[in-house]
Enzyme design. Structure first.
Site, PDB file in Angstrom:
ATOM      1  N   HIS A  99     -51.902  -1.146  18.635  1.00 40.25           N
ATOM      2  CA  HIS A  99     -53.200  -1.572  19.184  1.00 40.25           C
ATOM      3  C   HIS A  99     -53.005  -2.058  20.625  1.00 40.25           C
ATOM      4  O   HIS A  99     -51.983  -2.667  20.952  1.00 40.25           O
ATOM      5  CB  HIS A  99     -53.782  -2.690  18.308  1.00 40.25           C
ATOM      6  CG  HIS A  99     -55.209  -3.000  18.642  1.00 40.25           C
ATOM      7  ND1 HIS A  99     -55.558  -3.783  19.710  1.00 40.25           N
ATOM      8  CD2 HIS A  99     -56.365  -2.602  18.066  1.00 40.25           C
ATOM      9  CE1 HIS A  99     -56.880  -3.865  19.774  1.00 40.25           C
ATOM     10  NE2 HIS A  99     -57.395  -3.154  18.789  1.00 40.25           N
ATOM     11  N   GLU A 173     -58.895   4.659  21.257  1.00 44.38           N
ATOM     12  CA  GLU A 173     -59.478   3.389  21.693  1.00 44.38           C
ATOM     13  C   GLU A 173     -59.203   3.201  23.184  1.00 44.38           C
ATOM     14  O   GLU A 173     -58.135   2.673  23.545  1.00 44.38           O
ATOM     15  CB  GLU A 173     -58.839   2.227  20.924  1.00 44.38           C
ATOM     16  CG  GLU A 173     -59.200   2.145  19.484  1.00 44.38           C
ATOM     17  CD  GLU A 173     -59.282   0.687  19.025  1.00 44.38           C
ATOM     18  OE1 GLU A 173     -60.264   0.340  18.367  1.00 44.38           O
ATOM     19  OE2 GLU A 173     -58.387  -0.108  19.346  1.00 44.38           O
TER      20      GLU A 173
HETATM   21  P1  PGA Z   1     -64.244  -4.005  19.421  1.00 43.60           P
HETATM   22  O1  PGA Z   1     -62.709  -3.891  18.969  1.00 43.60           O
HETATM   23  O2  PGA Z   1     -65.051  -3.203  18.436  1.00 43.60           O
HETATM   24  O3  PGA Z   1     -64.542  -5.458  19.382  1.00 43.60           O
HETATM   25  O4  PGA Z   1     -64.320  -3.425  20.792  1.00 43.60           O
HETATM   26  C1  PGA Z   1     -62.186  -2.670  18.528  1.00 43.60           C
HETATM   27  C2  PGA Z   1     -60.717  -2.816  18.235  1.00 43.60           C
HETATM   28  O5  PGA Z   1     -60.042  -3.599  18.874  1.00 43.60           O
HETATM   29  O6  PGA Z   1     -60.174  -2.154  17.344  1.00 43.60           O
END
Ligand code: PGA
Length: 255
Positions: A99, A173
């Site tokens: 992440h 992401e």
């Molecule tokens: P968020 O986080 O939906 O608050 O942007 C997503 C994540 O970190 O997986």
């Protein structure tokens, strides 16, 4: 008929042990009913200590559990680390790896993420690998290059796995979209997902089932548009998964 869709709730360090358990006690049954009614896979990733109790609370439901991280070491004298084996034994089906918050705050590298993935695959936990570019990398038009770099080390882990790896989850992401309220546009998400799918088909054809998620400021207002993206298999949701009403609304949308 809705297409299969996975929702991974990444609670980060937002809910404490008791808050995570309370959420499940209060909403577990309704969450389960929503998931079943809409044919969804719902995975909750709480703070690690809450997992054993949550396994109990959610025992007769379809809701699955995941960890937010695991150790890159298999076992041994590594104070404070939590092994992939423990993650499996406590009842997790999934584990988030790489992440962007871990890359940023504790310097997690692609090589370490690959080691974690190897350990998870060995104990039957499905890794959820996060990939994505920073704002600067995006401005330099390096998004595809960055995604492929994130994926590169995976080849080693997958090829070294003791048994065939059939299933993996990969979440696109963009770092600039996580927790910021900014969402990538659908064309960019679709392109990233194509890159990921093509990479697996080319480099690791033995992995037949690659589920691609999008994460980064997804909420009940923007989800419908994103969900229409063809190859998208679901969402990694942070902030919006902490509010049951919002999360529930997101789960109610059929594409
Ligand atoms: P968020 O986080 O939906 O608050 O942007 C997503 C994540 O970190 O997986």
């Amino acid at each position: 008929m809705a297409k299969p869709c996975m929702f991974v709730a990444n609670w980060k360090m937002q809910f404490s042990y008791l808050q995570a358990i309370d959420f499940c006690r209060q909403h577990g049954t309704e969450l389960d009913a929503r998931a079943k009614a809409h044919g969804l896979t719902v995975v909750l990733c709480p703070t690690i200590p809450a997992l054993p109790v949550m396994v109990d609370v959610l025992r007769n439901t379809s809701i699955l559990l995941g960890a937010q991280d695991c150790s890159r070491f298999k076992e041994g004298p590594y104070t404070g680390e939590i092994s992939a084996r423990s993650i499996a034994e406590v009842g997790c089906s999934y584990c988030v790896v790489g992440h962007s918050e871990r890359r940023r705050h504790v310097g997690e590298t692609d090589a370490q993420a690959a080691e974690k993935i190897g350990n998870l695959l060995a104990v039957g936990v499905v890794p959820i690998l996060c990939v994505g570019e920073t704002y600067e990398e995006r401005c330099q038009k390096n998004t595809i290059k960055v995604i492929e770099e994130h994926l590169y080390n995976l080849t080693v882990a997958i090829r070294a796995a003791a048994y065939p790896v059939e299933r993996l989850v990969c979440a696109y992401e963009p770092v600039w979209a996580v927790g910021t309220g900014c969402v990538a546009d659908c064309q960019d998400i679709a392109q990233a997902i194509r890159v990921i799918k093509e990479w697996f088909a080319r480099e690791c054809p033995q992995v037949k089932d690659v589920i691609c998620l999008y994460g980064g400021s997804v909420n009940e207002k923007n989800i419908a548009e994103i969900r229409s993206i063809d190859l998208l298999g679901g969402f990694l949701v942070g902030a919006a998964s902490l509010d049951f009403q919002k999360f529930k609304n997101m789960l109610s949308y059929d594409s």
